[in-house]
Design a protein around this motif. Structure first.
Motif, PDB file in Angstrom:
ATOM      1  N   ASP A   1     -10.078  -6.840   8.263  1.00  0.00           N
ATOM      2  CA  ASP A   1      -8.480  -8.113   8.353  1.00  0.00           C
ATOM      3  C   ASP A   1      -7.249  -7.535   7.610  1.00  0.00           C
ATOM      4  O   ASP A   1      -6.197  -7.816   8.322  1.00  0.00           O
ATOM      5  N   GLU A   2      -7.067  -6.478   6.983  1.00  0.00           N
ATOM      6  CA  GLU A   2      -5.955  -5.751   6.532  1.00  0.00           C
ATOM      7  C   GLU A   2      -6.307  -4.245   6.399  1.00  0.00           C
ATOM      8  O   GLU A   2      -6.755  -3.725   5.674  1.00  0.00           O
ATOM      9  N   LEU A   3      -5.110  -3.668   6.825  1.00  0.00           N
ATOM     10  CA  LEU A   3      -4.945  -2.038   6.124  1.00  0.00           C
ATOM     11  C   LEU A   3      -3.420  -2.379   5.382  1.00  0.00           C
ATOM     12  O   LEU A   3      -2.634  -2.387   5.852  1.00  0.00           O
ATOM     13  N   GLY A   4      -3.880  -2.105   4.615  1.00  0.00           N
ATOM     14  CA  GLY A   4      -2.426  -1.822   3.285  1.00  0.00           C
ATOM     15  C   GLY A   4      -2.376  -0.554   2.792  1.00  0.00           C
ATOM     16  O   GLY A   4      -3.388  -0.499   1.885  1.00  0.00           O
ATOM     17  N   VAL A   5      -1.413   0.123   3.450  1.00  0.00           N
ATOM     18  CA  VAL A   5      -1.146   1.103   2.669  1.00  0.00           C
ATOM     19  C   VAL A   5      -0.715   1.326   0.952  1.00  0.00           C
ATOM     20  O   VAL A   5       0.259   0.414   0.333  1.00  0.00           O
ATOM     21  N   ARG A   6      -1.424   1.840   0.229  1.00  0.00           N
ATOM     22  CA  ARG A   6      -0.463   1.657  -0.961  1.00  0.00           C
ATOM     23  C   ARG A   6      -0.638   2.637  -2.021  1.00  0.00           C
ATOM     24  O   ARG A   6      -1.348   3.967  -1.966  1.00  0.00           O
ATOM     25  N   ASP A   7       0.728   3.073  -2.070  1.00  0.00           N
ATOM     26  CA  ASP A   7       0.918   3.859  -3.019  1.00  0.00           C
ATOM     27  C   ASP A   7       0.948   4.431  -4.793  1.00  0.00           C
ATOM     28  O   ASP A   7       2.322   3.209  -4.814  1.00  0.00           O
ATOM     29  N   GLY A   8       1.035   4.931  -5.288  1.00  0.00           N
ATOM     30  CA  GLY A   8       1.070   5.429  -6.455  1.00  0.00           C
ATOM     31  C   GLY A   8       0.777   6.402  -7.369  1.00  0.00           C
ATOM     32  O   GLY A   8       0.579   7.024  -6.856  1.00  0.00           O
ATOM     33  N   ALA A   9       1.787   6.757  -8.942  1.00  0.00           N
ATOM     34  CA  ALA A   9       1.449   7.495  -9.592  1.00  0.00           C
ATOM     35  C   ALA A   9       1.554   7.794 -10.340  1.00  0.00           C
ATOM     36  O   ALA A   9       2.079   6.632 -11.006  1.00  0.00           O
ATOM     37  N   ASN A  10       1.361   8.505 -11.995  1.00  0.00           N
ATOM     38  CA  ASN A  10       1.738   8.211 -12.886  1.00  0.00           C
ATOM     39  C   ASN A  10       2.484   9.621 -13.801  1.00  0.00           C
ATOM     40  O   ASN A  10       1.901  10.287 -14.718  1.00  0.00           O
ATOM     41  N   LEU A  11       3.258  10.519 -12.968  1.00  0.00           N
ATOM     42  CA  LEU A  11       4.530  10.991 -12.526  1.00  0.00           C
ATOM     43  C   LEU A  11       5.263  10.948 -14.071  1.00  0.00           C
ATOM     44  O   LEU A  11       6.375  10.088 -13.871  1.00  0.00           O
ATOM     45  N   VAL A  12       5.565  11.998 -15.102  1.00  0.00           N
ATOM     46  CA  VAL A  12       6.452  12.100 -15.548  1.00  0.00           C
ATOM     47  C   VAL A  12       7.471  13.133 -15.869  1.00  0.00           C
ATOM     48  O   VAL A  12       6.824  14.387 -15.904  1.00  0.00           O
ATOM     49  N   VAL A  13       8.559  13.034 -15.980  1.00  0.00           N
ATOM     50  CA  VAL A  13       9.092  13.875 -15.786  1.00  0.00           C
ATOM     51  C   VAL A  13      10.116  14.115 -17.955  1.00  0.00           C
ATOM     52  O   VAL A  13      10.667  13.286 -17.873  1.00  0.00           O
TER      53      VAL A  13
ATOM     54  N   GLU B   1       1.797  -9.002  11.325  1.00  0.00           N
ATOM     55  CA  GLU B   1       0.681  -9.577  11.599  1.00  0.00           C
ATOM     56  C   GLU B   1       0.167  -9.654  13.439  1.00  0.00           C
ATOM     57  O   GLU B   1       0.819 -10.262  13.399  1.00  0.00           O
ATOM     58  N   GLN B   2      -1.355 -10.092  13.611  1.00  0.00           N
ATOM     59  CA  GLN B   2      -2.163 -10.536  14.619  1.00  0.00           C
ATOM     60  C   GLN B   2      -1.078 -11.093  15.245  1.00  0.00           C
ATOM     61  O   GLN B   2      -1.089 -11.784  17.014  1.00  0.00           O
TER      62      GLN B   2
ATOM     63  N   ALA C   1       1.810 -13.156  14.823  1.00  0.00           N
ATOM     64  CA  ALA C   1       3.241 -12.962  14.151  1.00  0.00           C
ATOM     65  C   ALA C   1       4.294 -11.592  14.618  1.00  0.00           C
ATOM     66  O   ALA C   1       4.839 -12.255  15.489  1.00  0.00           O
ATOM     67  N   GLY C   2       3.437 -10.677  14.647  1.00  0.00           N
ATOM     68  CA  GLY C   2       3.730  -9.672  15.578  1.00  0.00           C
ATOM     69  C   GLY C   2       4.573  -8.752  14.127  1.00  0.00           C
ATOM     70  O   GLY C   2       4.236  -8.950  12.921  1.00  0.00           O
ATOM     71  N   TRP C   3       5.944  -7.990  14.337  1.00  0.00           N
ATOM     72  CA  TRP C   3       6.304  -7.652  13.122  1.00  0.00           C
ATOM     73  C   TRP C   3       7.492  -8.331  13.028  1.00  0.00           C
ATOM     74  O   TRP C   3       8.481  -9.116  13.342  1.00  0.00           O
ATOM     75  N   TYR C   4       7.096  -8.518  11.532  1.00  0.00           N
ATOM     76  CA  TYR C   4       8.354  -9.398  10.424  1.00  0.00           C
ATOM     77  C   TYR C   4       9.169  -8.503   9.613  1.00  0.00           C
ATOM     78  O   TYR C   4       8.342  -8.117   8.924  1.00  0.00           O
ATOM     79  N   THR C   5      10.116  -9.670   9.075  1.00  0.00           N
ATOM     80  CA  THR C   5      10.452  -8.223   7.698  1.00  0.00           C
ATOM     81  C   THR C   5       9.975  -9.622   6.786  1.00  0.00           C
ATOM     82  O   THR C   5      10.461 -10.914   6.645  1.00  0.00           O
TER      83      THR C   5
ATOM     84  N   PRO D   1      -0.750  -0.747  13.690  1.00  0.00           N
ATOM     85  CA  PRO D   1      -1.208  -1.954  15.315  1.00  0.00           C
ATOM     86  C   PRO D   1      -0.743  -1.155  16.741  1.00  0.00           C
ATOM     87  O   PRO D   1      -1.546  -1.601  17.293  1.00  0.00           O
ATOM     88  N   ARG D   2      -0.628  -0.372  16.607  1.00  0.00           N
ATOM     89  CA  ARG D   2      -0.461  -0.104  18.055  1.00  0.00           C
ATOM     90  C   ARG D   2      -1.737   1.059  18.510  1.00  0.00           C
ATOM     91  O   ARG D   2      -2.078   1.173  19.860  1.00  0.00           O
ATOM     92  N   TRP D   3      -3.013   1.457  17.547  1.00  0.00           N
ATOM     93  CA  TRP D   3      -3.871   2.029  17.882  1.00  0.00           C
ATOM     94  C   TRP D   3      -4.920   1.413  17.280  1.00  0.00           C
ATOM     95  O   TRP D   3      -5.838   2.010  18.023  1.00  0.00           O
ATOM     96  N   VAL D   4      -4.790   1.050  16.276  1.00  0.00           N
ATOM     97  CA  VAL D   4      -6.594  -0.247  15.313  1.00  0.00           C
ATOM     98  C   VAL D   4      -5.879  -1.148  16.070  1.00  0.00           C
ATOM     99  O   VAL D   4      -4.910  -1.260  15.432  1.00  0.00           O
ATOM    100  N   ASP D   5      -7.209  -1.282  14.909  1.00  0.00           N
ATOM    101  CA  ASP D   5      -7.575  -3.598  15.350  1.00  0.00           C
ATOM    102  C   ASP D   5      -6.869  -3.700  14.087  1.00  0.00           C
ATOM    103  O   ASP D   5      -8.016  -2.975  13.369  1.00  0.00           O
ATOM    104  N   ALA D   6      -6.124  -4.471  13.607  1.00  0.00           N
ATOM    105  CA  ALA D   6      -6.532  -4.989  12.709  1.00  0.00           C
ATOM    106  C   ALA D   6      -5.860  -6.601  12.168  1.00  0.00           C
ATOM    107  O   ALA D   6      -4.515  -6.184  13.320  1.00  0.00           O
ATOM    108  N   LYS D   7      -6.612  -7.290  11.932  1.00  0.00           N
ATOM    109  CA  LYS D   7      -5.198  -8.291  11.649  1.00  0.00           C
ATOM    110  C   LYS D   7      -4.091  -8.496  10.907  1.00  0.00           C
ATOM    111  O   LYS D   7      -2.728  -9.589  11.408  1.00  0.00           O
ATOM    112  N   ARG D   8      -3.797  -7.706  10.177  1.00  0.00           N
ATOM    113  CA  ARG D   8      -2.587  -7.118   9.083  1.00  0.00           C
ATOM    114  C   ARG D   8      -2.817  -5.709   8.585  1.00  0.00           C
ATOM    115  O   ARG D   8      -3.606  -5.770   8.041  1.00  0.00           O
TER     116      ARG D   8
END
Lengths: 424, 424
Positions: free
Chosen positions: B173-185, B215-216, B218-222, B255-262
């Motif tokens: 259904d969805e490939l959702g990249v999720r990036d997070g950290a708990n870095l403190v400087v 999305e399968q 709509a294609g790419w949108y912003t 989306p160019r190589w992997v099948d997903a809906k979103r």
């Protein structure tokens, strides 16, 4: 009276334009580092008021950073008064130049402060105006007057303080300057944009310096920036605005001449603006220390704060795209002359639509410029006189407020000021 | 394999240091506009690993903005692979230079996007990587490979996408990249400071550009910046972080190589950082168009965004004062290979304390650098091969993840990756 006006930026330009409707002076010379700016101001006066009025104006190039240059220009012009209308960092050089030339001096912002080296958010270091007050003896000995902090805030707010003490209160608990606005600036497409109505450079200086408070028992002390937020309701449709403590001259001026238990200054920055200032500080973009930056011409060194100022619209240019009003005033609490508890807000409102139509000046800038012109007129007529370094509250407030409010048709400035009794 | 590494900034430096523990290549030449930076990297390798290892490294001066220079340097070195480790604005010149020199090419960020001229927050304009994919035919015809987006994100995240499609899901259904950290400087005094762990220049570019979604149907949108905020819970003690849509290469690659809906990318910026970016945008300080600014040497022209970058600590320098972990991963939902609903988070965590101790590299930079080295090794051994312009998901993910996780003692990289099943 022969006036050397130093600075043809927004406020200097408006001072000249306001003075053009008055006849208390013999000559007003508009000086600027870029003389073409001064010429633009005088051209506007010529076009609006004709040659006879413009004949009392002239222009000059001047380097405000050099006291010798200021003194020399003032002497050559036989200036009786030097009116400082440039950034506060030029206060020391213009102040010294005026004294050297034997002229009286007025400004709208005082010599800059320096935070306490080890305890900046509790104790004062060098305070606003300290450098100027330290030289009061020299001015007094020379028989010359330096009237400092004579814009709207400081300036009119200080006049209100003296008025409250002389005419409204027998005992003052707090003199609280409260400044707020409902100004909105839009771009060509009509979308609201972020465009401060006053120099962002000075605003950052004011807002990120440790705010200063005066109390009878403690004297002057400081707090962290943006302390003691309160929502103050401004008159004339402006309504509630979030206000926070900000370092400002009134807190340094009022206690010297007016009895009160506490003196504060709170600026109606609003939540959005406070957030902007916090972020600029967090990122070091408020800094005046140059950083090395790449450019098309190789590495250069610029102060981040100067870049912030350059990236924003020039406050003097946003007038045509701004709507709304700005309010400067003084909230006073204590015991009235009748012995009863009293709470009043004394204020003056400036409407951008009106200032633009009448003066092609935006309202915050115009409101600042109005007050030194009234003060100059009172000095010219002898209604006000003094020697040494004095704040506006050292003078009788009544003639100022009367001349300000009197209709133009009757020889006044036609600028009504208001008073709201705030005790239920 | 003879590698020309272009860029000895944080990531380039870490690539060389990681490669120094591997023996799949004959020569790695570290190139930088400032060759002394490249020399510092090789000196570190010499000090850490000795002369025998350092002998497989060299340095060169290179102007990454000139494709002819890149081609000429690559030819002189008989480079088989050009590894791009500089800012994305240099993608076109290095990409062209590598092809002209007959070398294969890898990068970690793709050619830049341009917003849709009239409808930027709904429609795509020029998309990330468009310029590169448009030249895929030339690369294919030349029998050369351009492996684009081969850092951690994009890079490892794309490898995870291929792995999920091949081994975990029958339908995504969805490939959702999720990036997070708990870095403190912290600063020298131990106070927490604002110091982004990755180039603020690139971060602004990513975060203020219109986020792209695929999305399968709509294609790419912003969408507008910072859209669809969600709190994602990251593993390994990092915990919940506010994530928002951000323009990122994965959405253009997967989306160019992997099948997903979103396909989506959400970056765990956190509320404070989102606020900072909003304010920079409000004030025009994200702009790359130079403004005129005063300086001690007279007026100069600088881009506000360059000034913001200069005012902040160099991300490559904050490692010693940073604590915490960063997590890069892919959240996948759909139907498992068993026909049941499935939801997994595939991830890799990088701990700053460890990367500093082992590599004197901060963790975000090091995590980015790890993946192209693994990819180069797979290309060197022939485990991966291809021609044309390809993303990481065009290759079999299994050998990558196996080599990555295999202990160093057994010839791997010793970098475990994790998988959490998230359906209750």
């Amino acid at each position: 009276m022969r006036i050397l006006l130093v600075g043809a930026g927004g406020v200097g330009d408006a001072i000249a334009k306001i003075a053009a409707r008055r006849d208390f002076f013999e000559l007003l010379v508009v000086g600027d580092y870029d003389e073409s700016r001064a010429e633009r101001t005088v051209e506007w006066i010529r076009a609006k008021h004709g040659e006879a009025v413009a004949a009392r104006f002239a222009t000059t190039q001047i380097d405000a950073s050099d006291p010798d240059v200021v003194a020399s220009v003032a002497r050559d012009l036989r200036a009786t008064h030097v009116m400082n209308a440039v950034e506060p960092k030029f206060v020391p050089s213009i102040f010294a130049g005026a004294l050297a030339a034997g002229a009286d001096y007025l400004d709208m912002a005082m010599s800059l402060s320096e935070p306490h080296p080890s305890d900046p958010y509790a104790q004062t270091g060098v305070k606003l105006g300290d450098d100027q007050f330290a030289q009061s003896g020299d001015w007094d000995a020379a028989g010359r007057l330096a009237l400092v902090g004579m814009g709207v805030e400081p300036g009119l707010s200080d006049v209100f303080a003296r008025y409250a003490a002389d005419h409204l209160f027998s005992d003052i608990d707090e003199l609280g300057v409260r400044d707020g606005a409902n100004l909105v600036v839009t771009d060509e497409a009509g979308n609201e944009i972020f465009a401060p109505s006053f120099s962002i450079w000075t605003t950052i200086e004011e807002c990120l310096n440790p705010p200063v408070i005066w109390e009878q028992a403690a004297g002057w002390y400081t707090t962290p920036p943006f302390s003691q937020p309160e929502v103050f309701v401004f008159p004339d449709g402006i309504g509630p605005v979030e206000c926070v403590n900000v370092e400002h001259e009134e807190v340094l001026l009022m206690p010297r001449w007016v009895d009160a238990k506490r003196v504060t200054f709170k600026y109606g920055l609003g939540e959005e603006f406070i957030n902007v200032l916090r972020v600029l500080h967090l990122l070091g973009l408020d800094s005046t220390t140059p950083v090395r930056v790449r450019s098309a011409d190789g590495p250069v060194h610029v102060a981040p704060r100067d870049v912030v100022a350059s990236a924003l619209p020039d406050p003097a240019s946003i007038g045509p795209r701004m709507t709304g009003k700005t309010c400067a005033g003084l909230w006073v609490t204590g015991t009235g002359t009748d012995g009863e508890p009293r709470e009043v807000y004394l204020y003056h409102v400036s409407d951008n639509e009106w200032t633009m139509a009448e003066y092609e000046a935006q309202c915050v800038v115009w409101q600042t410029a109005l007050n030194p012109v009234i003060a100059l007129e009172l000095l010219a007529t002898g209604a006000w006189s003094g020697r040494g370094v004095l704040g506006p509250e050292a003078f009788d407030a009544a003639p100022f407020l009367e001349l300000m409010a009197r209709p133009e048709a009757d020889g006044g400035y036609g600028q009504a000021w208001g008073m709201e009794d705030r005790l239920a």
